[in-house]
Design a protein around this motif. Structure first.
Motif, PDB file in Angstrom:
ATOM      1  N   SER A  86       0.824  -1.213   0.000  1.00 49.16           N
ATOM      2  CA  SER A  86       0.000   0.000   0.000  1.00 49.16           C
ATOM      3  C   SER A  86       0.855   1.258   0.000  1.00 49.16           C
ATOM      4  N   SER A  87       2.072   1.112   0.520  1.00 50.33           N
ATOM      5  CA  SER A  87       2.915   2.305   0.602  1.00 50.33           C
ATOM      6  C   SER A  87       3.676   2.560  -0.708  1.00 50.33           C
ATOM      7  N   MET A  88       3.535   1.606  -1.630  1.00 46.14           N
ATOM      8  CA  MET A  88       4.162   1.806  -2.960  1.00 46.14           C
ATOM      9  C   MET A  88       3.372   2.896  -3.715  1.00 46.14           C
ATOM     10  N   PRO A  89       4.101   3.699  -4.555  1.00 39.75           N
ATOM     11  CA  PRO A  89       3.355   4.679  -5.376  1.00 39.75           C
ATOM     12  C   PRO A  89       2.568   3.943  -6.474  1.00 39.75           C
ATOM     13  N   ILE A  90       1.285   3.854  -6.235  1.00 40.67           N
ATOM     14  CA  ILE A  90       0.457   3.083  -7.160  1.00 40.67           C
ATOM     15  C   ILE A  90      -0.562   4.018  -7.807  1.00 40.67           C
ATOM     16  N   ASN A  91      -0.606   3.890  -9.081  1.00 40.77           N
ATOM     17  CA  ASN A  91      -1.697   4.581  -9.787  1.00 40.77           C
ATOM     18  C   ASN A  91      -2.601   3.511 -10.358  1.00 40.77           C
ATOM     19  N   PRO A  92      -3.745   3.347  -9.757  1.00 46.31           N
ATOM     20  CA  PRO A  92      -4.564   2.233 -10.157  1.00 46.31           C
ATOM     21  C   PRO A  92      -4.943   2.284 -11.629  1.00 46.31           C
ATOM     22  N   LYS A  93      -4.954   3.442 -12.156  1.00 48.91           N
ATOM     23  CA  LYS A  93      -5.381   3.526 -13.546  1.00 48.91           C
ATOM     24  C   LYS A  93      -4.246   3.187 -14.502  1.00 48.91           C
ATOM     25  N   GLU A  94      -3.092   3.293 -13.990  1.00 46.17           N
ATOM     26  CA  GLU A  94      -1.958   3.103 -14.909  1.00 46.17           C
ATOM     27  C   GLU A  94      -0.835   2.402 -14.169  1.00 46.17           C
ATOM     28  N   LEU A  95      -0.917   1.082 -14.060  1.00 41.92           N
ATOM     29  CA  LEU A  95       0.091   0.340 -13.284  1.00 41.92           C
ATOM     30  C   LEU A  95       1.328   0.134 -14.142  1.00 41.92           C
ATOM     31  N   ASP A  96       2.516   0.452 -13.609  1.00 42.85           N
ATOM     32  CA  ASP A  96       3.718   0.245 -14.442  1.00 42.85           C
ATOM     33  C   ASP A  96       4.128  -1.220 -14.351  1.00 42.85           C
ATOM     34  N   PRO A 154      -5.320   0.925   2.463  1.00 42.73           N
ATOM     35  CA  PRO A 154      -5.671   1.985   1.510  1.00 42.73           C
ATOM     36  C   PRO A 154      -4.455   2.503   0.741  1.00 42.73           C
ATOM     37  N   ILE A 155      -4.687   3.003  -0.465  1.00 41.60           N
ATOM     38  CA  ILE A 155      -3.581   3.612  -1.223  1.00 41.60           C
ATOM     39  C   ILE A 155      -3.946   5.069  -1.526  1.00 41.60           C
ATOM     40  N   TYR A 156      -2.931   5.845  -1.568  1.00 44.17           N
ATOM     41  CA  TYR A 156      -3.093   7.296  -1.741  1.00 44.17           C
ATOM     42  C   TYR A 156      -2.265   7.776  -2.935  1.00 44.17           C
ATOM     43  N   ASP A 157      -2.750   8.873  -3.506  1.00 48.52           N
ATOM     44  CA  ASP A 157      -1.909   9.467  -4.579  1.00 48.52           C
ATOM     45  C   ASP A 157      -0.897  10.404  -3.955  1.00 48.52           C
ATOM     46  N   SER A 158      -0.149  11.020  -4.830  1.00 49.92           N
ATOM     47  CA  SER A 158       0.934  11.874  -4.318  1.00 49.92           C
ATOM     48  C   SER A 158       0.388  13.067  -3.531  1.00 49.92           C
ATOM     49  N   ASP A 159      -0.879  13.392  -3.791  1.00 45.52           N
ATOM     50  CA  ASP A 159      -1.497  14.521  -3.049  1.00 45.52           C
ATOM     51  C   ASP A 159      -2.154  14.044  -1.769  1.00 45.52           C
ATOM     52  N   ASN A 160      -1.859  12.777  -1.519  1.00 46.59           N
ATOM     53  CA  ASN A 160      -2.397  12.167  -0.287  1.00 46.59           C
ATOM     54  C   ASN A 160      -3.916  11.988  -0.313  1.00 46.59           C
ATOM     55  N   ASN A 161      -4.431  11.858  -1.552  1.00 46.12           N
ATOM     56  CA  ASN A 161      -5.865  11.538  -1.661  1.00 46.12           C
ATOM     57  C   ASN A 161      -6.026  10.041  -1.793  1.00 46.12           C
ATOM     58  N   LYS A 162      -7.002   9.520  -1.058  1.00 45.94           N
ATOM     59  CA  LYS A 162      -7.246   8.062  -1.092  1.00 45.94           C
ATOM     60  C   LYS A 162      -7.789   7.707  -2.477  1.00 45.94           C
ATOM     61  N   ILE A 163      -7.115   6.726  -3.113  1.00 46.01           N
ATOM     62  CA  ILE A 163      -7.500   6.428  -4.488  1.00 46.01           C
ATOM     63  C   ILE A 163      -7.951   4.975  -4.636  1.00 46.01           C
ATOM     64  N   GLY A 164      -7.857   4.226  -3.620  1.00 43.69           N
ATOM     65  CA  GLY A 164      -8.276   2.824  -3.699  1.00 43.69           C
ATOM     66  C   GLY A 164      -7.651   2.009  -2.583  1.00 43.69           C
ATOM     67  N   SER A 165      -7.577   0.697  -2.817  1.00 42.88           N
ATOM     68  CA  SER A 165      -6.955  -0.144  -1.773  1.00 42.88           C
ATOM     69  C   SER A 165      -6.295  -1.385  -2.377  1.00 42.88           C
ATOM     70  N   VAL A 166      -5.299  -1.840  -1.631  1.00 43.08           N
ATOM     71  CA  VAL A 166      -4.621  -3.075  -2.024  1.00 43.08           C
ATOM     72  C   VAL A 166      -5.284  -4.215  -1.228  1.00 43.08           C
ATOM     73  N   VAL A 167      -5.615  -5.253  -1.963  1.00 39.44           N
ATOM     74  CA  VAL A 167      -6.212  -6.418  -1.283  1.00 39.44           C
ATOM     75  C   VAL A 167      -5.309  -7.622  -1.521  1.00 39.44           C
ATOM     76  N   VAL A 168      -4.806  -8.204  -0.472  1.00 36.29           N
ATOM     77  CA  VAL A 168      -4.001  -9.429  -0.613  1.00 36.29           C
ATOM     78  C   VAL A 168      -4.779 -10.570   0.068  1.00 36.29           C
ATOM     79  N   ASN A 169      -5.017 -11.626  -0.721  1.00 42.25           N
ATOM     80  CA  ASN A 169      -5.660 -12.826  -0.139  1.00 42.25           C
ATOM     81  C   ASN A 169      -4.588 -13.794   0.350  1.00 42.25           C
TER      82      ASN A 169
END
Lengths: 140, 607
Positions: free
Chosen positions: B66-76, B170-185
Motif C-alpha cells: 500500500s505504501s508503494m506509489p500506485i496509480n490504479p489507472k496506470e500500473l507500471d 488503503p492507497i493514496y496518490d501523491s497529493d495524499n488523496n485516497k484512491i483505492g486499496s490493495v487487497v491481498v488474499n
C-alpha cells in the motif's frame, strides 16, 4: 491302853464295807470302824461333828465312784469344811478305777496320802494300820 | 477364626488407610489434571502468539504494497512484475488485487492450481462483498484483516475448499488523496495447520465471532455458514455446544467427557496494544477468535492410570499386610486364650480335687468323731465292767475265803446272805450291761419313719395312773415336725425314760408337766423335752448326769440307768443330747437328730 485307831470306810459297796471291816478287826482288836455308803452321808457326818476333833477318824478309805456325792466331791467339800485336814486325817483312795484321769486327779489333791486300786489286800491294810499306829505313837 | 471382632478390627485399621489413600490419590489426580490444564493453557497462549506473529508479517506485507506509489489507472510493469514475483515466492499469497474506491477490481493476480501466477482479465465488482464494506473507510496506516472463510468466486464457494482471509490497506496518490486499496488474499490452510494441536493429548478448535468453526478435528463441521453439508445430529449438537462454549470467558469447563479450555483473542486489540507508536500500523478487524482445547477424559485417565494403579497396589499390599498381621495376632490371642482355658480347666480340676479332698476330709472327720465316740463308749464299757464286776468278784473271793475259815454257824449265816447280795447285783449288772452292749453292738439299726405323736401318746399310756392323777401333764408342741427317720424301739425307750423321770422327779410344790417341743435348726431336727420338776445341780453333777449308776436324789428310787441308756441310744444313731437345769427349776433336754441317722459321714458334731 492306847487309844483305838478310828477308820472311816466310805464306799457304796455294802459287801466291800463288810469284808474290809472284818479284815481290819482281824488285824487289830483295837480299831474303831465307821462306814458310809456314799460321799454325801460321809460329809453329813463331818458337818455334824462341828469341828470336834475327837470325832475325827485317824484314817479314811475313800471310794471314788459313788452315788449322790462321789469321792472327789467329798474331798472338795471336806477341804472347804476343814482346811488343812490332811494334817489330822490320812485319806486313802481305794477304788476299782485304774483310769488315768482318776489317777491324775488324785495327784492334784494334797489331802491324799495314797491311792489303792481294789482289791486292797490284807497285808496292805496291815502295813497301813501299822504306819498309823507308829505315827500315833511318835506324836504321843 | 474370622469372627466379627476380627473383621471389625480389620475394618477399623483398613478403612482409614483406604480413605487416606483415596484422598491422597485424588489429590494427585487433581494435581495431574491441573498440570495437564496448565500445559494446555500454555499451548493455547503459544498459539495466540503464533497467530499474532503471523498477522504482524501479514500486516507488514500489505502495508508494504500500500505504501508503494500506485496509480490504479496506470500500473507500471515493474510494479506488476514485483507483485507477480512476490506472489510466486510466498506460498501463502493467493491473490493480489487493487480495488478502486468503489470496490471494483482494477488489477488482479491469481494463482492457479500449479501455483502459477496469472494476471486476471476477468475483473469483478466487489463492492457488495463484506470485506470491501468493512474496509472502505480505512485511513492511512490502517490495515484491515478479514475473517477467515472459504474462498468464493462469482458468488460461489471455490472447490476444493480453500480457507482464506483478506488483508486490505488503503492507497493514496501523491497529493495524499485516497484512491483505492490493495487487497491481498492469504491462504489460511498453512496457518490453520500450524494452529492445530501438536499434542496428542488434546484437540484444538477455533471459532470466530461469526459463529463459524474455523478449525476442528473434524473438518466437516468447519465453515458451516458457507458449506452446504449435511451433518449428523450429534455433529449438530456438538457444533452448537462448541459455539456456546466459545461465548464464555477464558475458562476451563468439564463437559462432554473431558475438559474444555478456551482463550479469546481479539486480533486488532492485541496487535494495536502492542504497536501503539504514532507511525505504527493499526489493524482494523472485526475478528475475534476463540481457541479451545479439549482434553478427553480418556487422555486424563491415561495420566491418572499410574496413580490409580499405584493406589490399587498400595491398597492390596495394605490389605494383605493388615490381614496377615491380624491373623498372626489372632493366632497369638487364640493361643493365649487356649492357654488361659487350659489353666482354667486345670484350675477347675484342682478345685474339684480340692472339693473331693474336703469332702473326704469331712467324711474322715465324721468317721473320726464316730470312732472317738465308739472308743469312748468302749472305754466306758471297760470302766463299767472293771468297776462294777471286779469289785463283786473280789468280794466273792474274800467272802469264800472267810467262809472257808469260819467255824461257827453264826458266821455262815452272816456271810451267805452277803454272797447272795453280790450275785443278785452281778446278775442285775449283767442285765443292764446287756442292754448297753445291745445298743453298742448294733452297727445297722433298723430305722423307719417314726411318728413322734404316736410314740409319746403310747408311752404316756404306760404311766396312765400318774397322768390320770394329774401328777404330770404331757404337753406336745409338735407343729414344726412330728415325723423323723429313727429307730422306733429306741425312740419309745427314750420317751418312756423321759416321762418316767419327769414323774419321778416332779415337784410337789406345783402342778407338773413334761413338754415335748419340736423345731428345726438349719437342716437338723431338734426335740426339746422339758419339765418343771426338782431339776438337778449341774454345778455339782454336770459331768455325771449321763453316766451309769449315777443317782443324785437319795430319797427317790432309781439306779441311774435311764439317762445313760438314752445317751447311748442317741449316739448310736448319730444324735446328740444336752442338758440344762437348775435345782428346783426343772430340767431341759435338747436332742439334735441327724438327717441320715445311719450314715456317720453326714454327722457333724453339734456344738
Amino acid at each position: 491302853m492306847t487309844r483305838a485307831t478310828t477308820f472311816h470306810l466310805i464306799d457304796d459297796d455294802e459287801v466291800y464295807l463288810f469284808i474290809t471291816s472284818k479284815i481290819l478287826e482281824a488285824i487289830s482288836p483295837n480299831v474303831k470302824i465307821q462306814t458310809f455308803q456314799d460321799g454325801e452321808l460321809a460329809i453329813n457326818y463331818f458337818k455334824g461333828i462341828e469341828g470336834n476333833s475327837s470325832d475325827f477318824p485317824d484314817i479314811i478309805l475313800l471310794d471314788l465312784n459313788m452315788p449322790f456325792l462321789d469321792g472327789w466331791g467329798f474331798l472338795k467339800e471336806l477341804k472347804t469344811l476343814y482346811p488343812g485336814i490332811e494334817k489330822r486325817i490320812k485319806i486313802y483312795v481305794v477304788t476299782s478305777s485304774d483310769r488315768e484321769d482318776d489317777l491324775g486327779l488324785a495327784t492334784e489333791f494334797n489331802e491324799l496320802s495314797g491311792y489303792y486300786v481294789k482289791p486292797i489286800k490284807k497285808d496292805e491294810l496291815e502295813t497301813l494300820f501299822r504306819e498309823i499306829v507308829d505315827s500315833n505313837l511318835e506324836s504321843n | 477364626m474370622m469372627n466379627s471382632r476380627t473383621i471389625a478390627r480389620f475394618l477399623l485399621s483398613y478403612v482409614p488407610i483406604l480413605i487416606i489413600s483415596i484422598i491422597w490419590s485424588n489429590q494427585q489426580i487433581q494435581n495431574q489434571t491441573d498440570r495437564v490444564i496448565e500445559i494446555e493453557k500454555t499451548q493455547l497462549n503459544n498459539k495466540t502468539n503464533l497467530l499474532q506473529d503471523y498477522y504482524t508479517q501479514v500486516v507488514a506485507g500489505v502495508h508494504f504494497w500500500s505504501s508503494m506509489p500506485i496509480n490504479p489507472k496506470e500500473l507500471d510493469s515493474a510494479f506488476i512484475n514485483n507483485a507477480i514475483e512476490y506472489l510466486e515466492v510466498y506460498d501463502a499469497y493467493d491473490q493480489f488485487r487493487i480495488l478502486d474506491l468503489n470496490g471494483v477490481e482494477v488489477f488482479r493476480l491469481d494463482k492457479d492450481n500449479n501455483n502459477k501466477v496469472n494476471i486476471s482479465t476477468d475483473l469483478q465488482d466487489k463492492s457488495d462483498r463484506y470485506y470491501f464494506q468493512e474496509s472502505k473507510n480505512l485511513n492511512d496506516h490502517e490495515v484491515y484483516i478479514s475473517k477467515i472463510d472459504l474462498n468464493e468466486e462469482y458468488g460461489k464457494v471455490e472447490y476444493p475448499h480453500q480457507p482464506v482471509f483478506r488483508t486490505i490497506a488503503p492507497i493514496y496518490d501523491s497529493d495524499n488523496n485516497k484512491i483505492g486499496s490493495v487487497v491481498v488474499n492469504y491462504k489460511a490452510t498453512k496457518l490453520l495447520n500450524a494452529l492445530k494441536s501438536k499434542s496428542e493429548h488434546s484437540k484444538h478448535t477455533i471459532t470466530d465471532n461469526f459463529n463459524n468453526i474455523i478449525l476442528a478435528p473434524n473438518a466437516d463441521i468447519t465453515f458451516l455458514n458457507q458449506k452446504d453439508s449435511s451433518l449428523t445430529e450429534s455433529d449438530i449438537q456438538y457444533t452448537s455446544d462448541l459455539i456456546s462454549l466459545s461465548k464464555g470467558t477464558d475458562t476451563s469447563v468439564v463437559k462432554n467427557n473431558g475438559i474444555w479450555l478456551s482463550k479469546h483473542n481479539n486480533l486488532a486489540d492485541d496487535y494495536n496494544s502492542k504497536n501503539s507508536s504514532a507511525d505504527s500500523i493499526t489493524i482494523v478487524s472485526p475478528v475475534q477468535l476463540t481457541y479451545m482445547s479439549f482434553i478427553p477424559n480418556a487422555t486424563l485417565n491415561k495420566f491418572h492410570e499410574p496413580i490409580v494403579e499405584g493406589r490399587l497396589v498400595f491398597l492390596i499390599f495394605c490389605f494383605i499386610l493388615l490381614l496377615t498381621l491380624i491373623i498372626i495376632n489372632n493366632k497369638r490371642v487364640e493361643a493365649k486364650v487356649n492357654h488361659i482355658n487350659q489353666l482354667r480347666d486345670s484350675n477347675i480340676g484342682l478345685r474339684e480335687a480340692s472339693k473331693q479332698l474336703e469332702n473326704k476330709h469331712k467324711k474322715l472327720e465324721a468317721l473320726n468323731y464316730q470312732l472317738t465316740l465308739k472308743n469312748g463308749q468302749l472305754r466306758e464299757f471297760n470302766y463299767l465292767i472293771s468297776h462294777n464286776l471286779k469289785a463283786p468278784i473280789t468280794s466273792v473271793t474274800n467272802l469264800t475265803e472267810m467262809l472257808m475259815e469260819s467255824e461257827t454257824v453264826e458266821e455262815y449265816q452272816l456271810l451267805v446272805p452277803k454272797l447272795k447280795k453280790i450275785t443278785d447285783r452281778v446278775s442285775e449288772l449283767i442285765e443292764d450291761m446287756l442292754q448297753y452292749v445291745r445298743i453298742l453292738n448294733s452297727t445297722q439299726i433298723e430305722t423307719t419313719q417314726v411318728d413322734l405323736n404316736e410314740v409319746i401318746d403310747q408311752s404316756a399310756e404306760l404311766f396312765l395312773e400318774s397322768i390320770d392323777n394329774q401328777d404330770v401333764k404331757v404337753i406336745k408342741e409338735l407343729e414344726e415336725w412330728n415325723e423323723l427317720e429313727f429307730s422306733e424301739h429306741f425312740m419309745k425307750s427314750i420317751i418312756q425314760n423321759m416321762i418316767s423321770n419327769s414323774i419321778k422327779y416332779r415337784s410337789t410344790e406345783r402342778e407338773s408337766f413334761i413338754k415335748f417341743k419340736s423345731y428345726t435348726r438349719g437342716t437338723k431336727k431338734i426335740l426339746e423335752i422339758s419339765d418343771n420338776g426338782i431339776g438337778i445341780d449341774l454345778k455339782k453333777h454336770g459331768d455325771q448326769v449321763f453316766k451309769l449308776y449315777k443317782r443324785f436324789h437319795r430319797d427317790i428310787s432309781g439306779k441311774g440307768l435311764g439317762l445313760f441308756l438314752i445317751k447311748s441310744q442317741l449316739e448310736a444313731l448319730s444324735a446328740s443330747i444336752t442338758i440344762d437345769s437348775k435345782p428346783n427349776r426343772g430340767i431341759k433336754f435338747t436332742i439334735t437328730f441327724n438327717t441320715n441317722p445311719n450314715d456317720a459321714s453326714y454327722y457333724i458334731p453339734f456344738d
